[in-house]
Design a protein around this motif. Structure first.
Motif, PDB file in Angstrom:
ATOM      1  N   ARG A 205       0.834  -1.210   0.000  1.00  0.00           N
ATOM      2  CA  ARG A 205       0.000   0.000   0.000  1.00  0.00           C
ATOM      3  C   ARG A 205       0.862   1.251   0.000  1.00  0.00           C
ATOM      4  N   PHE A 206       0.484   2.173  -0.869  1.00  0.00           N
ATOM      5  CA  PHE A 206       1.082   3.506  -0.930  1.00  0.00           C
ATOM      6  C   PHE A 206       0.039   4.470  -0.392  1.00  0.00           C
ATOM      7  N   ALA A 207       0.409   5.248   0.595  1.00  0.00           N
ATOM      8  CA  ALA A 207      -0.506   6.245   1.167  1.00  0.00           C
ATOM      9  C   ALA A 207       0.285   7.518   1.440  1.00  0.00           C
ATOM     10  N   ALA A 208      -0.259   8.635   0.979  1.00  0.00           N
ATOM     11  CA  ALA A 208       0.405   9.920   1.188  1.00  0.00           C
ATOM     12  C   ALA A 208      -0.641  11.000   1.386  1.00  0.00           C
ATOM     13  N   THR A 209      -0.260  12.013   2.115  1.00  0.00           N
ATOM     14  CA  THR A 209      -1.083  13.211   2.249  1.00  0.00           C
ATOM     15  C   THR A 209      -0.346  14.330   1.538  1.00  0.00           C
ATOM     16  N   VAL A 210      -1.001  14.909   0.548  1.00  0.00           N
ATOM     17  CA  VAL A 210      -0.429  16.021  -0.205  1.00  0.00           C
ATOM     18  C   VAL A 210      -1.000  17.290   0.407  1.00  0.00           C
ATOM     19  N   SER A 211      -0.152  18.078   1.041  1.00  0.00           N
ATOM     20  CA  SER A 211      -0.586  19.289   1.740  1.00  0.00           C
ATOM     21  C   SER A 211      -0.327  20.501   0.854  1.00  0.00           C
ATOM     22  N   LEU A 212      -1.413  21.151   0.454  1.00  0.00           N
ATOM     23  CA  LEU A 212      -1.337  22.322  -0.424  1.00  0.00           C
ATOM     24  C   LEU A 212      -1.453  23.602   0.398  1.00  0.00           C
ATOM     25  N   VAL A 213      -0.811  24.659  -0.089  1.00  0.00           N
ATOM     26  CA  VAL A 213      -0.852  25.936   0.634  1.00  0.00           C
ATOM     27  C   VAL A 213      -2.270  26.512   0.608  1.00  0.00           C
ATOM     28  N   TYR A 214      -2.604  27.201   1.685  1.00  0.00           N
ATOM     29  CA  TYR A 214      -3.844  27.970   1.658  1.00  0.00           C
ATOM     30  C   TYR A 214      -3.676  29.061   0.610  1.00  0.00           C
ATOM     31  N   GLY A 215      -4.732  29.360  -0.092  1.00  0.00           N
ATOM     32  CA  GLY A 215      -4.673  30.244  -1.237  1.00  0.00           C
ATOM     33  C   GLY A 215      -4.838  29.434  -2.517  1.00  0.00           C
ATOM     34  N   THR A 216      -4.733  28.095  -2.402  1.00  0.00           N
ATOM     35  CA  THR A 216      -5.002  27.215  -3.536  1.00  0.00           C
ATOM     36  C   THR A 216      -6.502  27.282  -3.816  1.00  0.00           C
ATOM     37  N   SER A 217      -6.868  27.523  -5.066  1.00  0.00           N
ATOM     38  CA  SER A 217      -8.292  27.648  -5.415  1.00  0.00           C
ATOM     39  C   SER A 217      -8.943  26.263  -5.495  1.00  0.00           C
ATOM     40  N   ALA A 218     -10.278  26.264  -5.474  1.00  0.00           N
ATOM     41  CA  ALA A 218     -11.022  25.011  -5.607  1.00  0.00           C
ATOM     42  C   ALA A 218     -10.688  24.337  -6.938  1.00  0.00           C
ATOM     43  N   ASP A 219     -10.520  25.126  -7.987  1.00  0.00           N
ATOM     44  CA  ASP A 219     -10.170  24.561  -9.289  1.00  0.00           C
ATOM     45  C   ASP A 219      -8.786  23.911  -9.255  1.00  0.00           C
TER      46      ASP A 219
ATOM     47  N   ARG B 262       9.894   1.187  -3.140  1.00  0.00           N
ATOM     48  CA  ARG B 262      10.488   2.512  -2.926  1.00  0.00           C
ATOM     49  C   ARG B 262      10.646   3.264  -4.242  1.00  0.00           C
ATOM     50  N   ASP B 263      11.070   2.552  -5.292  1.00  0.00           N
ATOM     51  CA  ASP B 263      11.215   3.179  -6.612  1.00  0.00           C
ATOM     52  C   ASP B 263       9.855   3.631  -7.146  1.00  0.00           C
ATOM     53  N   LEU B 264       8.836   2.767  -7.015  1.00  0.00           N
ATOM     54  CA  LEU B 264       7.488   3.106  -7.487  1.00  0.00           C
ATOM     55  C   LEU B 264       6.912   4.282  -6.701  1.00  0.00           C
ATOM     56  N   ARG B 265       7.136   4.270  -5.386  1.00  0.00           N
ATOM     57  CA  ARG B 265       6.660   5.368  -4.528  1.00  0.00           C
ATOM     58  C   ARG B 265       7.324   6.675  -4.934  1.00  0.00           C
ATOM     59  N   GLN B 266       8.639   6.638  -5.176  1.00  0.00           N
ATOM     60  CA  GLN B 266       9.363   7.844  -5.582  1.00  0.00           C
ATOM     61  C   GLN B 266       8.800   8.405  -6.879  1.00  0.00           C
ATOM     62  N   GLU B 267       8.574   7.552  -7.865  1.00  0.00           N
ATOM     63  CA  GLU B 267       8.025   8.010  -9.141  1.00  0.00           C
ATOM     64  C   GLU B 267       6.632   8.601  -8.967  1.00  0.00           C
ATOM     65  N   ALA B 268       5.812   7.981  -8.120  1.00  0.00           N
ATOM     66  CA  ALA B 268       4.466   8.510  -7.862  1.00  0.00           C
ATOM     67  C   ALA B 268       4.552   9.882  -7.198  1.00  0.00           C
ATOM     68  N   LEU B 269       5.415  10.021  -6.193  1.00  0.00           N
ATOM     69  CA  LEU B 269       5.544  11.303  -5.495  1.00  0.00           C
ATOM     70  C   LEU B 269       6.086  12.403  -6.406  1.00  0.00           C
ATOM     71  N   LEU B 270       7.075  12.056  -7.239  1.00  0.00           N
ATOM     72  CA  LEU B 270       7.584  13.048  -8.193  1.00  0.00           C
ATOM     73  C   LEU B 270       6.513  13.435  -9.211  1.00  0.00           C
TER      74      LEU B 270
END
Length: 177
Positions: A73-87, A140-148
């Motif tokens: 399982r690959f699980a990540a939380t992508v945290s975006l800055v406030y000011g990011t629009s709904a679009d 680890r290689d697959l996770r790295q490619e997904a994160l990039l």
């Protein structure tokens, strides 16, 4: 004890919950099985020490064999800055899901990319899938490619990753009369 260890060794040979080369968690330790004998099992820990466990004791431990899994399982939380629009959030969510679904190494279901929460420092997007491998190095290689790939999607959406911040509002006291 000798009979218990021999019986435990017989169970390990016949049932084969672990084999030489398997990476497993047993009790509160983790390591790779190096030898399964009639009296004991030898395991190389993640710290590279060698542990010898009597078979009778080993057969009583809760065992998690990572080598027998069919995917990771690959699980990540992508945290975006406030000011990011709904679009922009939609583009990150949709792009992340499309990226994962396009990979031939991703198990088809479930693939998750959804708005998760409004955290104190960020707008959070959860991303989850299962990679079709049982090899942790390959994972680890697959996770790295997904994160990039997700990082590229965030950049293409015109936003940025957040980092923990606090905003302090200073209110001046009313002027004295």
């Amino acid at each position: 004890k000798t009979i218990e260890n021999l019986f435990g060794g017989l169970v390990l040979v016949l049932d084969q919950p672990v084999r030489v080369g398997d990476f497993c968690r047993f009790g509160d330790k983790m390591g790779t099985v190096e030898d399964v004998g009639l009296r004991s099992i030898k395991i190389r820990t993640v710290d590279r020490t060698l542990i010898t466990v009597p078979n009778g004791e080993f057969s009583q431990l809760q065992l998690e064999n990572f080598a027998r899994r069919d995917r990771i399982r690959f699980a990540a939380t992508v945290s975006l800055v406030y000011g990011t629009s709904a679009d922009q959030v939609r583009r990150v969510v949709e792009g992340s899901e499309a990226l994962l679904r396009a990979s031939p190494r991703v198990w088809p279901e479930p693939v998750v990319a959804k708005l998760l929460a409004f955290s104190p420092s960020s707008i959070d997007v959860e991303v989850q899938c299962w990679f079709q491998t049982n090899d942790f190095g390959e994972f680890r290689d697959l996770r790295q490619e997904a994160l990039l790939g997700i990082l590229g999607i965030v950049e293409q959406a015109g936003t940025r990753l957040a980092f923990p911040t606090q905003t302090v509002h200073v209110v001046s006291p009313a002027p004295a009369k």
